[in-house]
Write a protein that holds these residues in place. Sequence first.
Motif, PDB file in Angstrom:
ATOM      1  N   TRP A  28      38.483  24.166  30.173  1.00 37.58           N
ATOM      2  CA  TRP A  28      37.092  24.030  29.731  1.00 37.58           C
ATOM      3  C   TRP A  28      36.203  24.117  30.964  1.00 37.58           C
ATOM      4  CZ3 TRP A  28      34.413  18.924  27.953  1.00 37.58           C
ATOM      5  CH2 TRP A  28      33.182  19.225  27.339  1.00 37.58           C
ATOM      6  N   ARG A  29      35.501  25.234  31.095  1.00 36.66           N
ATOM      7  CA  ARG A  29      34.646  25.475  32.258  1.00 36.66           C
ATOM      8  C   ARG A  29      33.248  24.924  31.982  1.00 36.66           C
ATOM      9  NH1 ARG A  29      35.008  31.798  32.413  1.00 36.66           N
ATOM     10  NH2 ARG A  29      34.412  31.320  30.264  1.00 36.66           N
ATOM     11  N   GLU A  53      26.757  11.882  32.212  1.00 35.65           N
ATOM     12  CA  GLU A  53      27.239  13.096  31.548  1.00 35.65           C
ATOM     13  C   GLU A  53      28.520  13.623  32.191  1.00 35.65           C
ATOM     14  OE1 GLU A  53      25.053  16.887  29.360  1.00 35.65           O
ATOM     15  OE2 GLU A  53      23.997  15.751  30.905  1.00 35.65           O
ATOM     16  N   VAL A  54      28.695  13.359  33.481  1.00 36.46           N
ATOM     17  CA  VAL A  54      29.932  13.748  34.163  1.00 36.46           C
ATOM     18  C   VAL A  54      31.102  12.946  33.599  1.00 36.46           C
ATOM     19  CG1 VAL A  54      31.148  13.803  36.375  1.00 36.46           C
ATOM     20  CG2 VAL A  54      28.728  14.440  36.267  1.00 36.46           C
ATOM     21  N   LYS A  69      37.327  22.080  34.207  1.00 36.87           N
ATOM     22  CA  LYS A  69      36.930  22.721  35.456  1.00 36.87           C
ATOM     23  C   LYS A  69      35.425  22.532  35.587  1.00 36.87           C
ATOM     24  CE  LYS A  69      36.806  27.085  38.018  1.00 36.87           C
ATOM     25  NZ  LYS A  69      37.046  28.551  37.977  1.00 36.87           N
ATOM     26  N   LEU A  70      35.028  21.556  36.397  1.00 38.39           N
ATOM     27  CA  LEU A  70      33.622  21.185  36.524  1.00 38.39           C
ATOM     28  C   LEU A  70      33.040  21.764  37.803  1.00 38.39           C
ATOM     29  CD1 LEU A  70      31.344  19.405  35.262  1.00 38.39           C
ATOM     30  CD2 LEU A  70      32.132  17.564  36.760  1.00 38.39           C
ATOM     31  N   ASP A  88      31.713  28.004  30.187  1.00 41.43           N
ATOM     32  CA  ASP A  88      31.765  27.783  28.741  1.00 41.43           C
ATOM     33  C   ASP A  88      30.631  26.892  28.241  1.00 41.43           C
ATOM     34  OD1 ASP A  88      34.268  29.190  28.493  1.00 41.43           O
ATOM     35  OD2 ASP A  88      35.243  27.415  29.346  1.00 41.43           O
ATOM     36  N   THR A  89      30.319  25.869  29.027  1.00 42.19           N
ATOM     37  CA  THR A  89      29.398  24.839  28.552  1.00 42.19           C
ATOM     38  C   THR A  89      28.488  24.365  29.675  1.00 42.19           C
ATOM     39  OG1 THR A  89      31.090  24.059  26.995  1.00 42.19           O
ATOM     40  CG2 THR A  89      29.246  22.573  27.416  1.00 42.19           C
TER      41      THR A  89
END
Length: 256
Positions: A28-29, A53-54, A69-70, A88-89
């Motif tokens: 999840w990017r 939010e993190v 994957k942040l 992605d988001t």
Amino acid sequence: MKFSTFTRTALAGVAALMICGSAAADTWRVATEGTFPPFEFYNSQTGEVQGFEVDLVKAMAQKMGKDLKLETLGFDAIIPGILSGTIDTGAAGFSITPERGKRVLFSIPFYKSGLTIVVPKGSTGIADFKDLEGKRISVQLGTTSMSYAKQIKGAKISTFNSAGDAILNMLAGNADAVINDKPVTDYILAQNKNLAAQTTHLKPIATADLFAMVMAKDNTKLKGEIDKALKDLKADGTFNKLHEKWFGVPADPELP
């Protein structure tokens, strides 16, 4: 059964594609930014991004069964990154607005905010938003605050990469007021007693903002996964624990 060299090579390629596709599906990017406390901001000691939010996307990734994957980008670069397919988001305190809704898909809202005004301590003449006509206003670039300020008659607007910089600009005598999201302003002033001593945070709220995460318009599958993860975290109490950690109060029970 024997296969030709060509067939073996082709099968190996298909297998590799299947493995890569599976790995991509399980990653999840997510892009955030580092200047929006307490939602996302850099830890001054470690240099790592942290915040409500993190922590939230980390907990969501576990619920979704995905590897997170942040990465951090400038706020204005996040939606273009989604549109180009490199992420992605977006998780960076995005307000739900009709204009943004033309470009991206929103998750269910997870936070209710609003715009408030900060003025220098002891200043007079500004008590509400109607008093901002013709005034010099500092805002954070690319935010709802900037959009709102542009609608104020005769306002002279200066933009900055962070709300903290906007406040410092005002205290330097270059602006009469700052418009910003209430929770962010509360956090900045709570963390910096010097700024708090030099400013007054006015009570009137101009708008009610709902915050959500954003993704590509056609990615309804991901939206379903994100919405479910948010609901599950609220149901098991994790969401409320994170909210109290960063805001000091329970989450809004009116949100889904």
